[in-house]
Design a protein around this motif. Structure first.
Motif, short mmCIF file in Angstrom:
data_model
loop_
_atom_site.label_atom_id
_atom_site.label_comp_id
_atom_site.label_asym_id
_atom_site.label_seq_id
_atom_site.Cartn_x
_atom_site.Cartn_y
_atom_site.Cartn_z
N UNK A 109 0.85 -1.18 0.00
CA UNK A 109 0.00 0.00 0.00
C UNK A 109 0.89 1.24 0.00
N UNK A 110 0.32 2.37 -0.40
CA UNK A 110 1.08 3.62 -0.50
C UNK A 110 1.31 4.19 0.90
N UNK B 26 -3.87 0.00 -7.37
CA UNK B 26 -5.05 0.82 -7.65
C UNK B 26 -4.67 2.30 -7.75
N UNK B 27 -3.72 2.73 -6.92
CA UNK B 27 -3.22 4.09 -7.02
C UNK B 27 -2.60 4.31 -8.40
N UNK B 28 -1.82 3.33 -8.85
CA UNK B 28 -1.18 3.44 -10.16
C UNK B 28 -2.22 3.42 -11.28
N UNK B 29 -3.22 2.56 -11.17
CA UNK B 29 -4.25 2.48 -12.20
C UNK B 29 -4.94 3.84 -12.38
N UNK C 46 -4.77 -5.19 -12.68
CA UNK C 46 -4.06 -5.07 -11.41
C UNK C 46 -4.20 -6.35 -10.58
N UNK C 47 -3.14 -6.66 -9.85
CA UNK C 47 -3.13 -7.79 -8.92
C UNK C 47 -2.48 -7.31 -7.63
N UNK C 48 -3.31 -7.05 -6.62
CA UNK C 48 -2.82 -6.57 -5.33
C UNK C 48 -2.42 -7.77 -4.48
N UNK C 49 -1.39 -8.45 -4.91
CA UNK C 49 -0.91 -9.63 -4.19
C UNK C 49 0.56 -9.84 -4.51
N UNK C 50 1.19 -10.67 -3.72
CA UNK C 50 2.61 -10.96 -3.91
C UNK C 50 2.81 -11.72 -5.21
N UNK C 51 3.91 -11.46 -5.86
CA UNK C 51 4.21 -12.13 -7.14
C UNK C 51 4.74 -13.53 -6.84
N UNK C 52 3.81 -14.47 -6.62
CA UNK C 52 4.24 -15.84 -6.34
C UNK C 52 4.26 -16.65 -7.64
N UNK D 221 -0.26 12.09 -2.54
CA UNK D 221 -0.70 12.20 -1.15
C UNK D 221 -2.13 11.73 -0.99
N UNK D 222 -2.96 11.96 -2.01
CA UNK D 222 -4.36 11.57 -1.94
C UNK D 222 -4.56 10.06 -1.94
N UNK D 223 -3.56 9.29 -2.39
CA UNK D 223 -3.73 7.84 -2.44
C UNK D 223 -3.01 7.12 -1.30
N UNK D 224 -2.57 7.87 -0.29
CA UNK D 224 -1.97 7.22 0.89
C UNK D 224 -2.94 6.21 1.48
N UNK D 225 -2.43 5.01 1.76
CA UNK D 225 -3.26 3.95 2.31
C UNK D 225 -3.94 3.09 1.27
N UNK D 226 -3.97 3.52 0.01
CA UNK D 226 -4.54 2.71 -1.06
C UNK D 226 -3.52 1.66 -1.50
#
Length: 273
Positions: free
Chosen positions: A78-79, A101-104, A118-124, A92-97
């Motif tokens: 997360x940011x 998703x912030x990048x998108x 987007x995949x908000x998970x570890x690259x396993x 600054x507006x995407x802190x905590x996102x």
């Protein structure tokens, strides 16, 4: 006759590209090495970026602004406020996102025509085994050796070009590993997976903010060259930068005949995970 043929080709591509696209990408189209055909290849391409931090930020921004058709981002973080010193895709507006998703959000603000996955998970291994075969090029923007070796191994397995970048303190490096060419080394030829490397996180050692921008932008450049079929990728070369003096060095790389990953015969069961 040549001018007539050129005009006919331009008319054909005008049917495929909108007027807005022709205007947006005009500076690429004006490059004889790229031209409309190269831009069309970029628009049809799919790039996979692992890591949406310091390196992934400029890489994603330049790929999106250049019109890459599909962009897949993988990051489980997360940011945080400390990220904003160098991870220019976040605000600054995407802190905590989540970073993806912030990048998108930022990528769509720059170019709404780019499809961002987007995949908000570890690259396993399971995830990368699914994603890498769908991409034309992979950008390793991760920050640890375990992930880098996993990405390299799967890029070798699926024969997908890998653009590897790294930056810490004032030192940066970049190279292209492309096992579609038998004489290309892989990342493990340079850094064997059985070596005892120590991860050096920038959270404890620091990193010069513009350095990640330089290396990440170069990763985007190499990706665009590969998908558009222009120029000569950094295959077989390791380019390093000392940002304190802006001294660049190029090191020639060769395949390691004893490489645990890419030396024939390739036996995945014997490769370190």
């Amino acid at each position: 006759m040549t001018n007539v043929i050129s005009q006919l080709c331009l008319l054909e591509y005008r049917m495929n590209m909108t007027d807005n696209q022709l205007l947006r990408y005009a500076r690429h189209i004006q490059l004889k090495e790229c031209d409309i055909q190269g831009q069309e290849r970029i628009l049809a391409a799919h790039a996979l970026i692992i890591g949406a931090g310091g390196l992934g930020s400029p890489a994603a921004l330049y790929l999106a602004s250049s019109g890459i058709g599909h962009l897949t981002l993988v990051d489980d973080d997360v940011v945080e406020l400390s990220n904003l010193q160098r991870q220019i895709i976040h605000t600054t507006e995407t802190l905590g996102h989540t970073k993806v998703e912030s990048a998108r959000h930022m990528l769509h603000a720059i170019n709404p025509d780019v499809t961002v996955h987007t995949h908000a998970q570890r690259a396993d291994e399971a995830l990368l085994n699914r994603l890498i075969p769908t991409a034309q090029v992979v950008l390793d923007c991760s920050d640890n050796f375990e992930t880098r070796h996993l990405i390299n191994r799967l890029c070798v397995t699926h024969r997908v070009p890998l653009i590897s970048g790294a930056a810490i303190r004032f030192d940066g490096q970049i190279s292209v590993f492309d096992k579609r060419h038998d004489d290309s080394p892989c990342y493990a030829c340079l850094f064997p997976p059985d070596s005892n490397f120590t991860n050096e996180p920038c959270s404890t050692l620091g990193v010069f903010a513009p350095l990640v921008g330089i290396i990440g932008a170069m990763q985007a450049a190499e990706a665009l060259k590969i998908v558009a079929h222009m120029g000569e990728p950094l295959m077989g070369q390791l380019l390093t930068l000392d940002a304190r003096t802006m001294a660049w060095h190029s090191i020639e790389l060769e395949s390691n005949t004893g490489c645990l990953v890419c030396s024939p015969p390739l036996n995945i069961d014997n490769i370190m995970s």
